[in-house]
Design an enzyme around this catalytic site. Structure first.
Site, PDB file in Angstrom:
ATOM      1  N   ASN A  19      -7.937  -9.297  -7.892  1.00  0.00           N
ATOM      2  CA  ASN A  19      -7.561  -9.162  -6.515  1.00  0.00           C
ATOM      3  C   ASN A  19      -8.662  -9.438  -5.754  1.00  0.00           C
ATOM      4  O   ASN A  19      -9.620  -8.714  -5.572  1.00  0.00           O
ATOM      5  CB  ASN A  19      -7.155  -7.475  -6.285  1.00  0.00           C
ATOM      6  CG  ASN A  19      -6.652  -7.657  -4.729  1.00  0.00           C
ATOM      7  OD1 ASN A  19      -6.562  -8.335  -3.873  1.00  0.00           O
ATOM      8  ND2 ASN A  19      -6.141  -6.328  -4.511  1.00  0.00           N
ATOM      9  N   ARG A 100      -3.610 -11.433  -7.966  1.00  0.00           N
ATOM     10  CA  ARG A 100      -2.817 -11.205  -6.674  1.00  0.00           C
ATOM     11  C   ARG A 100      -3.021 -12.120  -5.665  1.00  0.00           C
ATOM     12  O   ARG A 100      -4.293 -12.556  -5.085  1.00  0.00           O
ATOM     13  CB  ARG A 100      -3.398  -9.955  -6.230  1.00  0.00           C
ATOM     14  CG  ARG A 100      -2.494  -9.604  -4.906  1.00  0.00           C
ATOM     15  CD  ARG A 100      -3.230  -8.205  -4.252  1.00  0.00           C
ATOM     16  NE  ARG A 100      -2.423  -7.904  -3.116  1.00  0.00           N
ATOM     17  CZ  ARG A 100      -2.901  -7.657  -2.059  1.00  0.00           C
ATOM     18  NH1 ARG A 100      -4.127  -7.149  -1.946  1.00  0.00           N
ATOM     19  NH2 ARG A 100      -2.167  -7.115  -0.909  1.00  0.00           N
ATOM     20  N   HIS A 189       3.030  -6.399   0.353  1.00  0.00           N
ATOM     21  CA  HIS A 189       2.740  -5.288  -0.706  1.00  0.00           C
ATOM     22  C   HIS A 189       4.260  -5.402  -1.521  1.00  0.00           C
ATOM     23  O   HIS A 189       4.607  -4.434  -1.791  1.00  0.00           O
ATOM     24  CB  HIS A 189       3.049  -3.975   0.229  1.00  0.00           C
ATOM     25  CG  HIS A 189       1.715  -3.696   1.045  1.00  0.00           C
ATOM     26  ND1 HIS A 189       1.663  -2.785   2.127  1.00  0.00           N
ATOM     27  CD2 HIS A 189       0.599  -4.041   0.755  1.00  0.00           C
ATOM     28  CE1 HIS A 189       0.473  -2.641   2.682  1.00  0.00           C
ATOM     29  NE2 HIS A 189      -0.252  -3.420   1.799  1.00  0.00           N
ATOM     30  N   GLY A 221      -3.633  -0.720   4.428  1.00  0.00           N
ATOM     31  CA  GLY A 221      -2.347  -1.555   5.076  1.00  0.00           C
ATOM     32  C   GLY A 221      -1.132  -0.559   4.662  1.00  0.00           C
ATOM     33  O   GLY A 221      -1.337   0.236   3.835  1.00  0.00           O
ATOM     34  N   ARG A 250      -5.086  -2.074  11.665  1.00  0.00           N
ATOM     35  CA  ARG A 250      -4.156  -3.093  12.048  1.00  0.00           C
ATOM     36  C   ARG A 250      -3.151  -2.091  12.915  1.00  0.00           C
ATOM     37  O   ARG A 250      -2.853  -1.076  12.703  1.00  0.00           O
ATOM     38  CB  ARG A 250      -3.573  -3.742  11.150  1.00  0.00           C
ATOM     39  CG  ARG A 250      -4.406  -4.859  10.711  1.00  0.00           C
ATOM     40  CD  ARG A 250      -3.538  -5.772   9.461  1.00  0.00           C
ATOM     41  NE  ARG A 250      -4.442  -5.497   8.284  1.00  0.00           N
ATOM     42  CZ  ARG A 250      -3.739  -5.593   6.992  1.00  0.00           C
ATOM     43  NH1 ARG A 250      -2.362  -5.494   6.780  1.00  0.00           N
ATOM     44  NH2 ARG A 250      -4.477  -5.508   6.008  1.00  0.00           N
ATOM     45  N   ARG A 293      -8.590  10.390   5.543  1.00  0.00           N
ATOM     46  CA  ARG A 293      -9.548  11.584   5.530  1.00  0.00           C
ATOM     47  C   ARG A 293     -10.467  11.857   6.692  1.00  0.00           C
ATOM     48  O   ARG A 293     -10.353  12.819   7.165  1.00  0.00           O
ATOM     49  CB  ARG A 293     -10.033  11.717   4.054  1.00  0.00           C
ATOM     50  CG  ARG A 293      -9.121  11.892   2.975  1.00  0.00           C
ATOM     51  CD  ARG A 293      -9.857  11.329   2.016  1.00  0.00           C
ATOM     52  NE  ARG A 293     -10.068   9.973   1.761  1.00  0.00           N
ATOM     53  CZ  ARG A 293     -10.527   9.312   0.530  1.00  0.00           C
ATOM     54  NH1 ARG A 293     -10.744  10.052  -0.769  1.00  0.00           N
ATOM     55  NH2 ARG A 293     -10.573   8.164   0.595  1.00  0.00           N
ATOM     56  N   GLY A 341       0.291   7.952   1.318  1.00  0.00           N
ATOM     57  CA  GLY A 341       1.683   8.351   0.968  1.00  0.00           C
ATOM     58  C   GLY A 341       1.466   9.257  -0.185  1.00  0.00           C
ATOM     59  O   GLY A 341       2.258  10.245  -0.112  1.00  0.00           O
ATOM     60  N   GLU A 342       0.607   8.991  -1.112  1.00  0.00           N
ATOM     61  CA  GLU A 342       0.498   9.747  -2.277  1.00  0.00           C
ATOM     62  C   GLU A 342      -0.129  11.113  -2.173  1.00  0.00           C
ATOM     63  O   GLU A 342      -0.092  12.047  -2.980  1.00  0.00           O
ATOM     64  CB  GLU A 342      -0.199   8.928  -3.494  1.00  0.00           C
ATOM     65  CG  GLU A 342       0.733   7.905  -4.069  1.00  0.00           C
ATOM     66  CD  GLU A 342       0.061   7.094  -4.912  1.00  0.00           C
ATOM     67  OE1 GLU A 342      -1.082   7.243  -5.614  1.00  0.00           O
ATOM     68  OE2 GLU A 342       0.234   5.690  -4.940  1.00  0.00           O
ATOM     69  N   GLU A 393      -0.026  -1.403  -8.489  1.00  0.00           N
ATOM     70  CA  GLU A 393      -0.174  -2.971  -8.445  1.00  0.00           C
ATOM     71  C   GLU A 393      -0.813  -3.675  -9.468  1.00  0.00           C
ATOM     72  O   GLU A 393      -0.168  -4.739  -9.919  1.00  0.00           O
ATOM     73  CB  GLU A 393      -0.484  -3.450  -7.098  1.00  0.00           C
ATOM     74  CG  GLU A 393       0.391  -2.857  -5.865  1.00  0.00           C
ATOM     75  CD  GLU A 393      -0.349  -2.872  -4.573  1.00  0.00           C
ATOM     76  OE1 GLU A 393      -1.310  -2.010  -4.526  1.00  0.00           O
ATOM     77  OE2 GLU A 393      -0.247  -3.694  -3.578  1.00  0.00           O
TER      78      GLU A 393
HETATM   79  P1  ADP Z   1      -5.661  -0.005  -0.174  1.00  0.00           P
HETATM   80  O1  ADP Z   1      -4.490  -0.181   0.731  1.00  0.00           O
HETATM   81  O2  ADP Z   1      -7.052  -0.393  -0.021  1.00  0.00           O
HETATM   82  O3  ADP Z   1      -5.268   0.044  -1.504  1.00  0.00           O
HETATM   83  P2  ADP Z   1      -5.269   2.817  -0.738  1.00  0.00           P
HETATM   84  O4  ADP Z   1      -3.889   2.854  -1.027  1.00  0.00           O
HETATM   85  O5  ADP Z   1      -6.100   3.320  -1.781  1.00  0.00           O
HETATM   86  O6  ADP Z   1      -5.627   1.564   0.146  1.00  0.00           O
HETATM   87  O7  ADP Z   1      -5.161   4.183   0.492  1.00  0.00           O
HETATM   88  C1  ADP Z   1      -6.539   3.981   1.103  1.00  0.00           C
HETATM   89  C2  ADP Z   1      -6.137   5.346   2.385  1.00  0.00           C
HETATM   90  O8  ADP Z   1      -5.766   6.359   1.748  1.00  0.00           O
HETATM   91  C3  ADP Z   1      -7.302   5.680   3.184  1.00  0.00           C
HETATM   92  O9  ADP Z   1      -7.266   5.686   4.331  1.00  0.00           O
HETATM   93  C4  ADP Z   1      -7.832   7.043   2.340  1.00  0.00           C
HETATM   94  O10 ADP Z   1      -8.180   7.926   3.276  1.00  0.00           O
HETATM   95  C5  ADP Z   1      -6.417   7.558   2.005  1.00  0.00           C
HETATM   96  N1  ADP Z   1      -6.410   8.825   1.383  1.00  0.00           N
HETATM   97  C6  ADP Z   1      -6.848   8.719  -0.062  1.00  0.00           C
HETATM   98  N2  ADP Z   1      -7.014  10.034  -0.298  1.00  0.00           N
HETATM   99  C7  ADP Z   1      -6.219  10.730   0.718  1.00  0.00           C
HETATM  100  C8  ADP Z   1      -6.128  11.957   0.709  1.00  0.00           C
HETATM  101  N3  ADP Z   1      -6.382  13.216  -0.269  1.00  0.00           N
HETATM  102  N4  ADP Z   1      -5.440  12.644   1.970  1.00  0.00           N
HETATM  103  C9  ADP Z   1      -5.316  11.702   2.963  1.00  0.00           C
HETATM  104  N5  ADP Z   1      -5.511  10.369   2.906  1.00  0.00           N
HETATM  105  C10 ADP Z   1      -6.127   9.966   1.716  1.00  0.00           C
END
Ligand code: ADP
Length: 411
Positions: A19, A100, A189, A221, A250, A293, A341-342, A393
């Site tokens: 990627n 990707r 995505h 994103g 963004r 965070r 989201g996770e 992904e």
């Molecule tokens: P990318 O789009 O770069 O793949 P990710 O899916 O890894 O990004 O998501 C990154 C985001 O997820 C960051 O804003 C990070 O702060 C947030 N994040 C990661 N762990 C947590 C958590 N425990 N609580 C809240 N946000 C989180």
């Protein structure tokens, strides 16, 4: 790395997923059948003095900091670090390289075996994705040079949304102008939305053809999609990944009149505006930080700008939730994926608060459970399933690459 450990597959089972971003290369060597990751890592700050690589293999991390001139040098360093860790990529039995690629335009709507013509066509699409496609091409060209005998496959972020209904993908502007410049909603995505929607159907033990789904991919994103019977009918990102939800840097949806106003009133030129919209808007623009965070830490410390940024973020999520509920005419499953989201129970709870009259209710204990697996978080008896499903992904790209290579061999 979303799963760890040594590869258990045979020597010829591995796919290298690349990627390649504007200043970084993320990569993973994995077994597409078991999902087991043999090694993974990231080259960052390409083009800067402070560039470097972080490589995870066999439970340890190898790090080097050194200037890296360009993507070719970056990928060469990846190969060197693989060799240093005892996994020479040239002899590791890599069956395919999956790339990707961000923008497939109208041309590419399925994973595609890469040859010179495909590279040229991806390069031609750079006007639609000036920040992304040139970096993707650089990654592809370097990988073809370094692994000349290995088939390379492009997997497009836009592909899943290729068949969006006309009413959803058409911008209400001068139709001739739009046609002349390829202006439509493409969506991004897609690999994640497709992978996660498939996992949801499997988790619910339902045929994807019978499900109406809304998926929120909330990472740096962020995008949402409405999926009917396995096919997306709408998504938030558009011609570019700027549209839709509020993201790390963004802003998502904006009044397009802001653009002209900034030119006239703030005397900004197109590059300054593009830079601001891509790198200094969204959570960062509103609060000064793009990492979720950090945003949460600022909110806990009473920072009003961070609080407003969060409120705008949630407001936008709910606007699209409402829109997609109506577009779908009812929903069976709402799913959260990617970093925010996770991992953020707060976002999930706030996004879906007060919607029990629509059959949507989150169970507080399930929502806050320290569980990283795919799971239900809806309240018992709620009509709509609410789920958290980790995206992957890299795995989806590896599986797609392997399918393309297998189909080619079968021909
Ligand atoms: P990318 O789009 O770069 O793949 P990710 O899916 O890894 O990004 O998501 C990154 C985001 O997820 C960051 O804003 C990070 O702060 C947030 N994040 C990661 N762990 C947590 C958590 N425990 N609580 C809240 N946000 C989180």
């Amino acid at each position: 790395m979303r799963s760890g450990g040594r590869a258990t597959g045979g020597r010829n089972d591995l796919v290298l997923v690349i990627n390649s971003g504007s200043s970084s290369i993320k990569y993973q060597l994995l077994d597409p059948e078991s999902g087991v990751v043999a090694a993974s890592g990231m080259v960052d700050r390409i083009g800067e003095e402070q560039a470097g690589i972080e490589h995870q293999v066999d439970g340890r991390t190898i790090q080097h900091r050194q200037p890296i001139a360009d993507h070719t040098a970056g990928l060469r360093l990846v190969f060197d670090v693989f060799a240093e860790s005892g996994h020479d990529l040239a002899t590791a039995g890599v069956r395919a390289v999956g790339h990707r690629v961000v923008h497939g335009g109208e041309v590419f709507y399925r994973p595609t075996l890469i040859d010179d013509d495909v590279v040229a066509a991806i390069s031609d699409l750079s006007s639609l994705a000036p920040l992304h496609n040139p970096a993707n091409v650089a990654g592809i060209e370097s990988a073809r040079e370094l692994l000349p005998g290995v088939p390379q496959v492009a997997v497009f972020d836009t592909a899943f949304f290729h068949g969006l209904p006309d009413a959803a993908k058409t911008y209400a502007i001068d139709a001739k102008l739009a046609a002349a410049h390829g202006i439509r909603k493409y969506g991004f995505h897609g690999t994640s939305h497709e992978y996660v929607s498939g996992r949801v159907a499997a988790l619910l033990d339902r045929d994807p053809a019978d499900l109406n789904q809304i998926i929120f991919h909330l990472g740096n994103g962020a995008s949402a999609s409405a999926i009917r019977g396995g096919h997306p009918i709408d998504t938030t990102m558009g011609l570019t990944p700027l549209e839709g939800l509020v993201m790390g840097t963004r802003g998502g949806d904006l009044d397009p009149g802001i653009f002209a106003h900034l030119v006239r009133a703030a005397h900004m030129d197109v590059d300054q505006i593009d830079e601001m919209l891509n790198r200094n808007a969204g959570l960062k623009g509103l609060s000064g930080v793009n990492d979720f965070r950090e945003l949460q830490r600022l909110i806990a410390a009473g920072d009003a700008a961070a609080r407003l940024a969060y409120d705008v973020y949630i407001h936008r999520l709910r606007r699209y939730l409402g829109a997609y509920l109506i577009e779908l005419g009812g929903v069976d499953a709402i799913t959260f994926t990617a970093g925010v989201g996770e991992n953020s129970p707060q976002v999930r709870a706030d996004a879906l608060a007060g919607l029990s009259r629509f059959g949507i209710a989150v169970d507080p204990a399930r929502n806050t459970a320290a569980d990283r697996a795919a799971r239900h978080i809806s309240a018992p008896g709620a009509e709509v399933a609410v789920l958290v499903v980790p995206t992957n992904e890299e795995l989806a790209i590896a599986q797609a690459a392997l399918r393309v290579v297998a189909a080619q061999r079968a021909d």
